[in-house]
Write an enzyme that holds these catalytic residues in place. Structure first.
Site, PDB file in Angstrom:
ATOM      1  N   GLU A 259     -32.252  23.406  60.192  1.00 48.21           N
ATOM      2  CA  GLU A 259     -31.126  22.690  60.808  1.00 48.21           C
ATOM      3  C   GLU A 259     -30.141  22.413  59.693  1.00 48.21           C
ATOM      4  O   GLU A 259     -30.408  21.602  58.802  1.00 48.21           O
ATOM      5  CB  GLU A 259     -31.620  21.403  61.487  1.00 48.21           C
ATOM      6  CG  GLU A 259     -30.603  20.806  62.435  1.00 48.21           C
ATOM      7  CD  GLU A 259     -29.679  19.810  61.767  1.00 48.21           C
ATOM      8  OE1 GLU A 259     -28.522  20.217  61.458  1.00 48.21           O
ATOM      9  OE2 GLU A 259     -30.080  18.671  61.515  1.00 48.21           O
ATOM     10  N   CYS A 293     -23.977  15.852  60.397  1.00 47.02           N
ATOM     11  CA  CYS A 293     -23.732  17.290  60.450  1.00 47.02           C
ATOM     12  C   CYS A 293     -23.021  17.724  61.726  1.00 47.02           C
ATOM     13  O   CYS A 293     -22.391  18.785  61.752  1.00 47.02           O
ATOM     14  CB  CYS A 293     -25.047  18.054  60.293  1.00 47.02           C
ATOM     15  SG  CYS A 293     -26.334  17.535  61.436  1.00 47.02           S
TER      16      CYS A 293
END
Length: 492
Positions: A259, A293
């Site tokens: 990720e 993010c």
């Protein structure tokens, strides 16, 4: 920061959690954790070495191969996980406060993601694994086939500093549910809170070696990735680091989930309700001081109402309260470290020296001389090819780019190497869904962006491989085995 001596505090963590015990480190280096809002030392943590990682991996391997965890029934595992959840919930307030002091996260957000969410994820995966049949029987030409789900093995979990507790549990919870054993390597930037998981694991009665925790830097992290007794790596962090980890896992034929970074777009359509858009900016574009993010740090605005959108975004940025993250009224805390502050200010300088127009912010806030604070900053008239529009800044810096028509908006949204988050803003939800389906990203919201812990999460393109969260995450930690038999009974 590496030192050899440091005055002791009640927050010091100078031992590692390995094989169910707190053990002395193999090396002598330590890391001083510094409070983001004050630049005052919080405590000292031992820095792990490759030898510490090796000890943790071997403990996890023994627990997998010789212990009972992977062979327990799903009901037995679920019961331990629920006790683990209760132990974390009892520590939630103190843990949330500690994380906010470490990385500057506003306390309300920390309460949700570092306090409540980890316990909630353990509960969720306990429920999911308890309801999942581990074996099923299918007829075959020669009799029957037992299709069996088994744990993938020893998992190396590497987590970053921005949401340390929930990102750790997004890996630990499904791994434990699947029957895996885990070596967790938290980031030195949040060096202290990770060991709360060890304290709670002892209280919950998690068997020795099932969860091991070694805080360490990049070299020890590399040792975990390449260790011959590790079966899978689960990583959250930068795309640059993810490329290295993915390459090593590919060389070793080792499973991994990655990720990684993002540079997501908020697409404001020409019929958007600006009040709804502004109300959602805090979660969509400025969450956790921009240290998220998935933040939509690129705002794409139609030329027909461009000036109004620029004014609305700038007004929101100016209205944010910058200060002590432990104050519930504060909506923008400090950056997590001096290095992160320098990075963000460097990108602001790039924006100032480009053709973009600085609308608000652009420096350190007045009156906050200590702490790693930066003003919420908005650049307008940004060419989508500019570095501030293409590279992940990880701070409260927003770019606004004009467009003409839905097709150009989609093209600009997709004109990035990343594909992690995004949002579409419109009064016509069907139109918004149509646009959302065309954006190449792992998650996207229509008229809001709030992560759903019960749905799969992850990225496309350079934003990663695989999915966390939701029932789908369990498959990352399970192997499927086919057993050919002349006849078979359905088993759990």
């Amino acid at each position: 920061m590496t030192v050899t001596t440091q005055p002791g505090t009640e927050l010091d963590r100078t031992r590692f959690f390995i094989d169910g015990h707190w053990v002395e480190p193999r090396g002598t280096d330590t890391h001083v954790a510094v409070e983001a809002a004050t630049e005052v030392p919080l405590g000292t943590a031992a820095l792990g070495t490759a030898a510490d990682i090796d000890a943790a991996v071997r403990a996890a391997r023994r627990a997998l191969d010789e212990g009972t965890w992977g062979r327990t029934t799903t009901t037995e595992r679920a019961a331990v996980m629920r006790r683990f959840a209760d132990a974390l919930a009892a520590r939630a307030e103190a843990t949330s406060t500690l994380v906010s002091r470490e990385n500057g996260m506003p306390i309300g957000l920390s309460n949700a993601f570092n306090g409540a969410a980890p316990a909630g994820l353990l509960q969720m995966y306990a429920d999911l694994i308890e309801a999942l049949p581990l074996e099923s029987v299918r007829p075959s030409p020669s009799g029957s086939t037992v299709v069996r789900r088994e744990p993938v093995g020893v998992v190396g979990a590497i987590t970053p500093w921005n949401y340390p507790q929930v990102l750790a549990m997004m890996k630990v919870a499904p791994a434990l549910a699947a029957g895996c054993t885990v070596v967790l390597k938290p980031s030195p930037e949040t060096a202290l809170d990770g060991y709360v998981l060890g304290d709670a694991a002892i209280e919950a009665g998690l068997p020795p070696g099932v969860l091991n925790i070694v805080m360490a830097g990049r070299e020890a992290g590399a040792a975990l990735v390449s260790h011959p007794l590790v079966d899978k790596i689960a990583f959250t962090g930068s795309t640059a680091a993810g490329r290295l980890i993915g390459a090593e896992c590919g060389r070793l034929i080792r499973r991994c989930t990655l990720e990684l970074g993002g540079k997501s777009a908020a697409v404001v359509l020409d019929d958007a309700d600006l009040d709804t858009f502004v109300a959602g900016l805090g979660d969509a574009s400025f969450q956790n001081n921009g240290q998220t993010c998935t933040v939509q740090s690129r705002i794409l605005a139609p030329r027909s109402c461009y000036d109004e959108i620029v004014d609305a975004v700038a007004g929101f940025a100016r209205s944010m309260t910058v200060g002590d993250p432990l104050d519930p009224a504060v909506t923008c805390g400090p950056m997590a470290s001096q290095a992160q502050l320098d990075r963000v200010l460097g990108y602001i300088d790039l924006g100032r020296n480009s053709a973009a127009r600085l609308v608000c912010g652009g420096g350190r806030p007045a009156g906050l001389d200590r702490g790693w604070f930066v003003e919420p900053t908005v650049f307008a008239d940004v060419d989508n090819a500019e570095r501030i529009a293409q590279e992940e800044i990880f701070g409260p810096v927003i770019t606004i780019t004009p467009y003409d028509g839905d097709d150009e908006a989609v093209r600009l949204a997709n004109d990035t190497e990343y594909g992690l988050g995004g949002s579409v803003w419109t009064t016509d939800e069907e139109r918004g869904l149509t646009v959302a389906r065309r954006v190449r990203t792992g998650t996207i919201g229509v008229n809001y962006y709030l992560q759903d812990l019960g749905a799969p999460f992850g990225g496309m393109k350079a934003s990663g491989i695989g999915r966390e969260l939701g029932p789908e995450a369990l498959d990352n930690y399970l192997e499927f085995k086919s057993i050919y038999a002349s006849s078979a009974q359905l088993a759990r």
